[in-house]
Scaffold this motif. Structure first.
Motif, PDB file in Angstrom:
ATOM      1  N   ALA A  31       3.457  11.372   5.314  1.00  0.00           N
ATOM      2  CA  ALA A  31       2.847  11.136   4.288  1.00  0.00           C
ATOM      3  C   ALA A  31       3.487  10.143   3.257  1.00  0.00           C
ATOM      4  O   ALA A  31       2.876   9.075   2.849  1.00  0.00           O
ATOM      5  CB  ALA A  31       2.569  12.386   3.463  1.00  0.00           C
ATOM      6  N   ALA A  32       4.816  10.441   3.176  1.00  0.00           N
ATOM      7  CA  ALA A  32       5.356   9.303   2.360  1.00  0.00           C
ATOM      8  C   ALA A  32       5.816   8.014   3.060  1.00  0.00           C
ATOM      9  O   ALA A  32       5.823   6.963   2.322  1.00  0.00           O
ATOM     10  CB  ALA A  32       6.906  10.039   2.002  1.00  0.00           C
ATOM     11  N   ARG A  33       5.978   8.112   4.476  1.00  0.00           N
ATOM     12  CA  ARG A  33       6.072   6.918   5.180  1.00  0.00           C
ATOM     13  C   ARG A  33       4.895   6.079   5.037  1.00  0.00           C
ATOM     14  O   ARG A  33       4.927   4.907   4.739  1.00  0.00           O
ATOM     15  CB  ARG A  33       6.431   7.279   6.740  1.00  0.00           C
ATOM     16  N   LEU A  34       3.719   6.665   5.126  1.00  0.00           N
ATOM     17  CA  LEU A  34       2.256   5.898   4.691  1.00  0.00           C
ATOM     18  C   LEU A  34       2.366   5.346   3.401  1.00  0.00           C
ATOM     19  O   LEU A  34       1.902   3.893   3.402  1.00  0.00           O
ATOM     20  CB  LEU A  34       1.255   6.758   4.918  1.00  0.00           C
ATOM     21  N   LEU A  35       2.813   5.631   2.494  1.00  0.00           N
ATOM     22  CA  LEU A  35       2.924   5.071   1.210  1.00  0.00           C
ATOM     23  C   LEU A  35       3.956   3.941   1.050  1.00  0.00           C
ATOM     24  O   LEU A  35       3.955   2.726   0.505  1.00  0.00           O
ATOM     25  CB  LEU A  35       3.219   6.301   0.031  1.00  0.00           C
ATOM     26  N   ALA A  36       5.099   4.223   1.708  1.00  0.00           N
ATOM     27  CA  ALA A  36       6.223   3.241   1.609  1.00  0.00           C
ATOM     28  C   ALA A  36       5.700   2.040   2.345  1.00  0.00           C
ATOM     29  O   ALA A  36       6.021   0.991   2.032  1.00  0.00           O
ATOM     30  CB  ALA A  36       7.447   3.908   2.164  1.00  0.00           C
ATOM     31  N   LEU A  37       5.158   2.168   3.482  1.00  0.00           N
ATOM     32  CA  LEU A  37       4.387   1.112   4.337  1.00  0.00           C
ATOM     33  C   LEU A  37       3.529   0.281   3.536  1.00  0.00           C
ATOM     34  O   LEU A  37       3.386  -1.036   4.111  1.00  0.00           O
ATOM     35  CB  LEU A  37       4.098   1.615   5.697  1.00  0.00           C
ATOM     36  N   ASP A  38       2.887   1.100   2.750  1.00  0.00           N
ATOM     37  CA  ASP A  38       1.672   0.472   2.019  1.00  0.00           C
ATOM     38  C   ASP A  38       2.472  -0.312   0.622  1.00  0.00           C
ATOM     39  O   ASP A  38       1.648  -0.708  -0.225  1.00  0.00           O
ATOM     40  CB  ASP A  38       0.713   1.387   1.577  1.00  0.00           C
ATOM     41  N   GLY A  39       3.831  -0.242   0.310  1.00  0.00           N
ATOM     42  CA  GLY A  39       4.495  -1.323  -0.508  1.00  0.00           C
ATOM     43  C   GLY A  39       4.847  -0.410  -1.655  1.00  0.00           C
ATOM     44  O   GLY A  39       5.363  -0.798  -2.809  1.00  0.00           O
ATOM     45  N   ALA A  40       4.672   1.105  -1.827  1.00  0.00           N
ATOM     46  CA  ALA A  40       5.103   1.868  -2.805  1.00  0.00           C
ATOM     47  C   ALA A  40       6.566   1.822  -3.172  1.00  0.00           C
ATOM     48  O   ALA A  40       7.222   1.894  -2.143  1.00  0.00           O
ATOM     49  CB  ALA A  40       4.600   3.330  -2.582  1.00  0.00           C
ATOM     50  N   MET A  73       2.871   1.919  -6.900  1.00  0.00           N
ATOM     51  CA  MET A  73       3.160   3.406  -6.711  1.00  0.00           C
ATOM     52  C   MET A  73       2.260   3.995  -5.690  1.00  0.00           C
ATOM     53  O   MET A  73       1.150   3.534  -5.342  1.00  0.00           O
ATOM     54  CB  MET A  73       2.665   4.065  -8.136  1.00  0.00           C
ATOM     55  N   GLY A  74       2.738   5.351  -5.462  1.00  0.00           N
ATOM     56  CA  GLY A  74       2.059   6.122  -4.727  1.00  0.00           C
ATOM     57  C   GLY A  74       2.022   7.585  -5.165  1.00  0.00           C
ATOM     58  O   GLY A  74       2.874   8.043  -5.903  1.00  0.00           O
ATOM     59  N   MET A  75       0.993   8.549  -4.779  1.00  0.00           N
ATOM     60  CA  MET A  75       1.060   9.779  -5.309  1.00  0.00           C
ATOM     61  C   MET A  75       0.870  10.472  -3.908  1.00  0.00           C
ATOM     62  O   MET A  75       0.294  10.527  -3.220  1.00  0.00           O
ATOM     63  CB  MET A  75      -0.083  10.092  -6.369  1.00  0.00           C
ATOM     64  N   GLN A  76       1.518  11.833  -4.390  1.00  0.00           N
ATOM     65  CA  GLN A  76       1.323  13.161  -3.479  1.00  0.00           C
ATOM     66  C   GLN A  76       1.297  14.117  -4.366  1.00  0.00           C
ATOM     67  O   GLN A  76       1.692  14.432  -5.489  1.00  0.00           O
ATOM     68  CB  GLN A  76       2.611  13.217  -2.491  1.00  0.00           C
ATOM     69  N   ILE A  77       0.760  15.534  -3.661  1.00  0.00           N
ATOM     70  CA  ILE A  77       0.658  16.620  -4.383  1.00  0.00           C
ATOM     71  C   ILE A  77       1.404  17.716  -3.404  1.00  0.00           C
ATOM     72  O   ILE A  77       0.984  17.965  -2.317  1.00  0.00           O
ATOM     73  CB  ILE A  77      -0.645  17.025  -4.549  1.00  0.00           C
ATOM     74  N   CYS A  78       2.324  18.489  -4.144  1.00  0.00           N
ATOM     75  CA  CYS A  78       2.958  19.330  -3.509  1.00  0.00           C
ATOM     76  C   CYS A  78       3.348  19.398  -1.959  1.00  0.00           C
ATOM     77  O   CYS A  78       4.151  18.959  -1.546  1.00  0.00           O
ATOM     78  CB  CYS A  78       1.935  20.814  -4.036  1.00  0.00           C
ATOM     79  N   TYR A  79       2.621  20.404  -1.364  1.00  0.00           N
ATOM     80  CA  TYR A  79       2.833  20.582   0.265  1.00  0.00           C
ATOM     81  C   TYR A  79       3.005  19.347   0.758  1.00  0.00           C
ATOM     82  O   TYR A  79       3.450  18.994   1.870  1.00  0.00           O
ATOM     83  CB  TYR A  79       1.728  21.385   0.913  1.00  0.00           C
TER      84      TYR A  79
END
Length: 308
Positions: free
Chosen positions: A163-172, A150-156
């Motif tokens: 930001a989402a791409r970094l999490l996807a590249l980290d396997g989220a 999993m990965g997490m983000q907040i609002c903005y």
């Protein structure tokens, strides 16, 4: 885990911590009744969000009033989160709160279960004077949980594809996006469905899911707090950008059962695997500092207008 049943809330949370715990307990009970393994709650569950968004031309009086009305600052290992851990059992829960790190405050999300905290995240992107109340985080990192990586983000944060791409590249495989996303501050409308910030919220959720081919779970506050009215619109989005479940513009709990490995495989296995087919050798200008006159690809007159 082959099938993951996910529940995501649009719910109202304010300064009353005990009322917040009751709301969390009710949502946990409903999620359990639906067989959920993951429950995603909004930004600022424990103690509520800011009563207004300021900055810019905000008066000194308005700023002082807002800074006197901050949510309680809680520690990661404090008793407040321990109460939620004790509720969780084998349910994985993501929620938001104001974190204290010494005298510094962060807008923070945690994912936890009865075993403790599985991951934490400090909000990086700060809108409309939020930096007057919180320090910014500096890290996007995925982490392993019983329901998958999993990965997490907040609002903005959801407004920034990087930001989402970094999490996807980290396997989220699943990204939870927690919000206190309000209606537009101008051109207000009576019907939340017609609100332009609500529409923007929905576009970002679907875009971040489809461009990274991940499962995207967006929670939001409901009701009102201070001068803010929230758009609800909690939802679960599949890796093709399809909305699997949503609360619409009402408070509630949206639930969907997803075979995460299967839906990711279908999205990524048809010849268009976005993460594989990137061309990072060509993207170097994307990470250049915006606002530098002479930056390739951006006319100087545009930069000069933005920076005026």
């Amino acid at each position: 885990m082959k099938n993951v049943t996910i529940s995501v809330a649009a719910a109202e949370f304010g300064r009353d911590m005990e009322a917040g715990y009751r709301t969390i307990a009710n949502l946990v009970a409903t999620a359990r009744e639906r067989g959920s393994q993951l429950l995603v709650l909004p930004e600022a569950c424990l103690g509520g969000y800011l009563p207004s968004l300021g900055g810019g031309d905000e008066s000194d009086e308005a700023k002082a009033r807002r800074l006197r009305s901050l949510p309680p600052a809680l520690e990661l290992d404090g008793p407040e989160l321990r109460r939620v851990i004790d509720m969780a059992g084998d349910l994985v829960i993501t929620l938001g709160f104001c974190e204290a790190d010494g005298d510094v405050r962060y807008n923070t999300a945690v994912t936890l279960s009865g075993d403790g905290i599985l991951g934490s995240y400090r909000k990086v992107h700060q809108p409309l004077g939020e930096n007057l109340c919180y320090a910014a985080g500096d890290t996007y990192r995925a982490f392993d949980t019983p329901v998958g990586r999993m990965g997490m983000q907040i609002c903005y944060d959801k407004a920034f594809p990087e930001a989402a791409r970094l999490l996807a590249l980290d396997g989220a495989e699943i990204v939870t996006s927690l919000s206190a996303w309000p209606t537009s501050r101008t051109a207000t409308v009576e019907n939340l469905e017609d609100d332009r910030w609500k529409q923007r919220f929905d576009i970002f959720d679907r875009a971040r899911a489809v461009e990274n081919q991940i499962v995207w779970v967006a929670a939001n506050q409901a009701g009102t707090f201070g001068s803010l009215r929230f758009v609800c619109s909690a939802k679960i989005v599949g890796p093709g950008g399809e909305i699997l479940a949503t609360t619409g513009v009402e408070p509630g709990l949206a639930t969907a059962t997803v075979d995460v490995a299967e839906v990711l495989g279908l999205a990524r296995g048809g010849g268009m695997y976005n993460l594989r087919d990137r061309r990072p050798d060509l993207y170097h200008d994307v990470i250049a500092e915006f606002g530098v006159v002479g930056q390739p690809g951006i006319p100087n007159e545009v930069l000069e207008t933005v920076n005026a």
